[in-house]
Design an enzyme around this catalytic site. Structure first.
Site, PDB file in Angstrom:
ATOM      1  N   TYR A 142       0.875  -1.148  -0.069  1.00 35.52           N
ATOM      2  CA  TYR A 142       0.036   0.215   0.108  1.00 35.52           C
ATOM      3  C   TYR A 142       0.877   1.279  -0.079  1.00 35.52           C
ATOM      4  CZ  TYR A 142      -4.063  -2.914   1.084  1.00 35.52           C
ATOM      5  OH  TYR A 142      -5.041  -3.692   1.145  1.00 35.52           O
ATOM      6  N   LYS A 192       3.580 -15.464   2.245  1.00 36.91           N
ATOM      7  CA  LYS A 192       3.449 -16.119   0.898  1.00 36.91           C
ATOM      8  C   LYS A 192       4.833 -16.528   0.539  1.00 36.91           C
ATOM      9  CE  LYS A 192       0.967 -17.690  -2.490  1.00 36.91           C
ATOM     10  NZ  LYS A 192       0.130 -18.948  -2.658  1.00 36.91           N
ATOM     11  N   ASP A 224      -3.126 -18.282   1.560  1.00 37.77           N
ATOM     12  CA  ASP A 224      -4.125 -18.822   0.843  1.00 37.77           C
ATOM     13  C   ASP A 224      -4.721 -19.744   1.856  1.00 37.77           C
ATOM     14  OD1 ASP A 224      -1.476 -19.897   0.224  1.00 37.77           O
ATOM     15  OD2 ASP A 224      -2.258 -20.747  -1.705  1.00 37.77           O
ATOM     16  N   ASP A 248      -5.423  -6.769   5.888  1.00 38.32           N
ATOM     17  CA  ASP A 248      -6.583  -6.174   5.405  1.00 38.32           C
ATOM     18  C   ASP A 248      -7.553  -7.321   5.063  1.00 38.32           C
ATOM     19  OD1 ASP A 248      -8.293  -4.364   4.658  1.00 38.32           O
ATOM     20  OD2 ASP A 248      -7.229  -3.546   2.734  1.00 38.32           O
ATOM     21  N   ASP A 252     -10.900  -8.616   8.029  1.00 33.24           N
ATOM     22  CA  ASP A 252     -12.180  -8.352   7.547  1.00 33.24           C
ATOM     23  C   ASP A 252     -12.819  -9.882   7.314  1.00 33.24           C
ATOM     24  OD1 ASP A 252     -12.276  -5.853   7.361  1.00 33.24           O
ATOM     25  OD2 ASP A 252     -12.680  -5.934   5.079  1.00 33.24           O
TER      26      ASP A 252
END
Ligand code: NAD
Length: 357
Positions: A142, A192, A224, A248, A252
């Site tokens: 980001y 990852k 994942d 993020d 959620d």
């Protein structure tokens, strides 16, 4: 202990929910013999209306002079057409930046009384959910440079950079390990590493930092798989720590599986200085001013403020226990009401938590 808290009520339901949270804060402080000083300051649309900017300098100064900051929520349709630099959300981004907040802590707890609202299959919900997602907030994709658009082989392309320094990884891992020590002493670091160099460095630093916390178990999981395990076996997670983008999404997801937006608090912490504590939901303009908002996410943010902001564990647990007691008695605001529940308003719910304290 002397506690000073700056309350930023903000917009929409913000003033209603923070009013109840303030009462709970004052009550718990009194019960444990702390002197609490509460000041209020403007942020978001309320600040725009009063002084023309979403984050007045006075507000920043008041927050910096406090031991913790409690925020309601900002935003609403009234300010949606303003130019981006003057929008209420800028106030939120600005205060996070001014306080140097780099760690976002989001617990997702499924209260057994509210299991019916959960999106999980009943047999999975029955095993319980009590996960703390620790998300890095200031680095990664980001914010990484370079970023932008270019023309590649005659067509438009766009790019971002995922970059983390060792020191940035180390400080967020330490937040996770410290939090785990107050919980079930398990940290799952999500990355990852089978594809990304950033993740391989992340893994190395995590393993090194974990040597300082021999009492906490460290595991690693690919993002994942973590996304899948959060819905298949959420009870298996204690603390999940991860970088900005993965966090993020996963925070959620963890919130969504509990099914109760009005119940979820959060904390954002910096290296030193006051942390910021707020519900994860927004300003809910559709129900503002009707005394129907659920104040429990903000009241539970007070518990996080006590625990993570001030190191007052017993006080934090007293607030959480009071919330459980109230739910156990069958009291519900409209958003979490199921058949047969006693539906109460925002102020009544606050009153009930105070009584339970
Ligand atoms: P929202 O979270 O405000 O509301 C989503 C839905 O959940 C609405 O139906 C609302 O009534 C309900 N809801 C939310 N909190 C509730 C509570 N405590 N009790 C009962 N019901 C509750 O999200 P939105 O509608 O997408 O956004 C509304 C405004 O809030 C927008 O201006 C948005 O930018 C802002 N927002 C602010 C924050 C923040 O301040 N941190 C976060 C998200 C959205």
């Amino acid at each position: 202990m002397k506690i000073s808290v700056c309350v930023l009520p903000g917009d929409g339901i913000g003033p209603e929910i923070t009013a109840q949270a303030e009462r709970v804060l004052a009550a718990v402080a009194e019960r444990f013999g702390h002197a609490v000083e509460i000041r209020r300051a403007l942020i978001g649309g309320a600040a725009i209306d009063a002084v023309g900017v979403p984050l007045p300098e006075d507000t920043v100064a008041a927050c910096q002079a406090s031991s913790a900051v409690l925020l309601g929520a900002v935003g609403g349709p009234k300010w949606d057409d303003l130019e981006p630099a003057l929008r209420p959300e800028k106030g939120l981004l600005g205060i996070r930046k001014a306080l140097g907040l780099f760690a976002n802590l989001r617990p997702a707890v499924l209260y057994s009384e509210l299991a019916a609202s959960s999106l999980l299959r009943a047999d999975i919900a029955a095993q319980g959910v009590d996960v703390l997602v620790v998300r890095e907030l200031t680095g990664g994709l980001y914010f990484g440079e370079p970023r932008g658009e270019a023309v590649v082989d005659g067509e438009r392309a766009a790019f971002n950079t995922m970059i983390y320094r060792e020191s940035e990884i180390e400080r967020i891992l330490r937040v996770a390990f410290e939090a785990a020590r107050r919980r079930r002493r398990q940290v799952c670091s999500v990355d990852k590493a089978n594809v990304l160099e950033v993740s391989r460095l992340w893994r190395e630093v995590a393993a090194r930092v974990s040597q300082d916390y021999p009492d906490v178990e460290l595991t690693h999981m690919y993002v994942d798989n973590a996304a899948m395990q959060l819905v298949r076996a959420p009870h298996a997670f204690d603390v999940v720590v991860t970088e900005n983008l993965f966090g993020d999404i996963l925070s959620d997801e963890a919130a969504a599986i509990t099914g109760s937006l009005g119940m979820l608090p959060s904390a954002s912490l910096g290296a030193s200085g006051p942390g910021l504590f707020e519900p994860i939901h927004g300003s809910a303009p559709d129900i503002a001013g009707q005394d129907v908002a659920n104040p429990l996410a903000t009241i539970l943010s007070v518990a996080m403020l006590l625990r993570h902001g001030l190191g007052l564990e017993a006080e934090a647990q007293a607030v959480e226990q009071a919330v459980r007691t109230v739910l156990g008695r069958g009291l519900r605001t409209r958003d979490i009401a199921t058949h047969g529940a006693t539906v109460v308003g925002c102020a009544q719910m606050g009153e009930a938590v105070l009584a339970a304290l």
